[in-house]
Write an enzyme that holds these catalytic residues in place. Structure first.
Site, PDB file in Angstrom:
ATOM      1  N   LYS A  15      97.654  81.352  -2.345  1.00  0.00           N
ATOM      2  CA  LYS A  15      96.280  80.886  -2.911  1.00  0.00           C
ATOM      3  C   LYS A  15      96.677  79.456  -3.380  1.00  0.00           C
ATOM      4  CE  LYS A  15      94.378  85.254  -4.167  1.00  0.00           C
ATOM      5  NZ  LYS A  15      93.959  86.238  -4.972  1.00  0.00           N
ATOM      6  N   ASP A  39      87.838  84.735  -7.629  1.00  0.00           N
ATOM      7  CA  ASP A  39      88.548  85.611  -8.227  1.00  0.00           C
ATOM      8  C   ASP A  39      88.153  85.735  -9.755  1.00  0.00           C
ATOM      9  OD1 ASP A  39      89.937  86.707  -6.442  1.00  0.00           O
ATOM     10  OD2 ASP A  39      91.574  85.552  -6.483  1.00  0.00           O
TER      11      ASP A  39
END
Ligand SMILES: NC(=O)c1ccc[n+]([C@@H]2O[C@H](COP(=O)([O-])OP(=O)(O)OC[C@H]3O[C@@H](n4cnc5c(N)ncnc54)[C@H](OP(=O)(O)O)[C@@H]3O)[C@@H](O)[C@H]2O)c1
Length: 374
Positions: free
Chosen positions: A155, A193
């Protein structure tokens, strides 16, 4: 003909990515001059994508394993038929996937593939076991590869692979969604997220407040001590989200330097990992686990001891395999509100689906799949 080539080049005709040694240059001329149809398939876990994308690149035959068992590089026949529905995949199908290592735990395929079909979108979503994300994007530059979910441990590195990064993702320092913009082919990075986990926590707290007749317009996280375990991609998203709601963020991470850097970025506090169980400045705190502790196969692990959980009003666990982690089980026993990583998973996936298809995600349908199958 079965050819077991081991190379690290891409075929510009079939789009397949071959890793390992050097036989590809021999296989490719073979496929050009061959008088009979040839199916080239990479083997092992990294080769699974070549099997699933075969029909897109002209393969007339796909193999699957029997008995529901996954063999490295070979999906079970039952998931080929029920999840991927490869009979509907054709040359126009847009390819999406989850880039992660490990990738086997990802539930993305069982959620996004049915959602594509439910909305009539011609797409397929596949697991992509990736070691080197920069190399991956160098090789998978074809516009047919339209969008990606980004998982462990890519990420943060994913930011450097994007041509443009959404300001929220940039400030978080982590991208969990990449979309190849259809107009110019540029890779654009997002983070779904952050809102997913913070709204899941807020909604659970609000529900409790409403039940107690304490409804309020400000975020229920405002002024709360938000204890965060983990400072990786998910941890960064949660830290920025909690800060944006006015919480006091306290970070514990196995790698203390990483915790300190994140604490500085969100004007929070970092404390040594060993102090987590003893940390109790007040009661009614929020605990969010954003570390991989407790994730399959290590389901007996938990980041915080049961005795320490009494200090928390709400415990959230980003880990969603298993759905009911040991941390959540013990938190419920200690009387805390519990929020599963599955809730975050649903919300971040809805955000991704909207970005992938440039349209509305079928929320109720996707939620139903997750709750039925996870
Ligand atoms: N529910 C959802 O939708 C969702 C979304 C994203 C992520 N997640 C889950 O969140 C977790 C973290 O994901 P990520 O993307 O943030 O991964 P990541 O960037 O690789 O970070 C992993 C984090 O876990 C910590 N960690 C790993 N093993 C540990 C151990 N044995 N003991 C203590 N700490 C450990 C790491 O600490 P160090 O810095 O010390 O290595 C780091 O803080 C995973 O379980 C993932 O599945 C769930």
């Amino acid at each position: 003909a079965i050819y077991r080539g081991r190379c690290h080049q891409t075929c510009d005709r079939c789009g397949l990515y071959y890793r390992c040694s050097t036989s590809f240059p021999y296989a490719h001329p073979l496929s050009v001059h061959l008088q009979v149809p040839l199916i080239a398939r990479a083997v092992g876990d990294r080769g699974l994508v070549s099997q699933l994308l075969g029909p897109k690149f002209g393969a007339f035959l796909v193999c699957g394993s029997l008995g529901g068992k996954s063999i490295p590089g070979l999906a079970p026949l039952v998931s080929i038929k029920q999840v991927y529905k490869l009979e509907y995949v054709n040359a126009n199908t847009k390819v999406f996937g989850v880039i992660s290592n490990p990738v086997g735990h990802s539930k993305g395929p069982v959620l996004h593939n049915p959602a594509f079909r439910h909305t009539g979108y011609n797409g397929i979503y596949v697991p992509m076991l990736v070691d080197d994300i920069k190399e991956f994007f160098r090789v998978y530059s074809c516009t047919d590869f339209a969008g990606f979910s980004v998982g462990i441990p890519h990420k943060e590195a994913a930011i450097g692979c994007c041509d443009e990064v959404h300001p929220l993702a940039k400030s978080i320092g982590a991208v969990n969604t990449i979309v190849r913009r259809p107009t110019d082919g540029k890779l654009v990075g997002y983070n779904t997220d952050c809102e997913a986990c913070i709204t899941a926590i807020e909604d659970a707290l609000r529900e409790r407040r409403i039940a107690n007749g304490e409804a309020s317009h400000t975020s229920p996280l405002y002024g709360k001590v938000f204890v965060l375990v983990g400072a990786g991609g998910a941890g960064r998203a949660m830290a920025f989200g909690a800060k944006s709601r006015g919480a006091q963020v306290v970070i514990f991470n196995r790698n203390y330097e990483r915790a300190k850097a994140l604490a500085q970025a969100v004007s929070g506090k970092a404390l040594p990992y060993e102090c987590l169980d003893k940390f109790c400045p007040e009661n009614g705190m929020i605990l969010a686990n954003a570390s991989a502790v407790g994730m399959q196969p290590n389901i007996n692990q938990t980041p915080v001891s049961k005795e320490a959980l009494g200090a928390y009003e709400l415990v959230f666990d980003a880990v969603y395999t298993p759905r009911n982690t040991r941390l959540l089980q013990e938190a419920a026993e200690a009387g805390a509100i519990v929020v599963s990583g599955v809730e975050m998973f649903i919300r971040q996936a809805l955000g991704q689906f909207k970005l992938f298809t440039d349209g509305l995600a079928p929320g109720d349908f996707m939620r139903q799949i997750v709750l039925e199958q996870f």
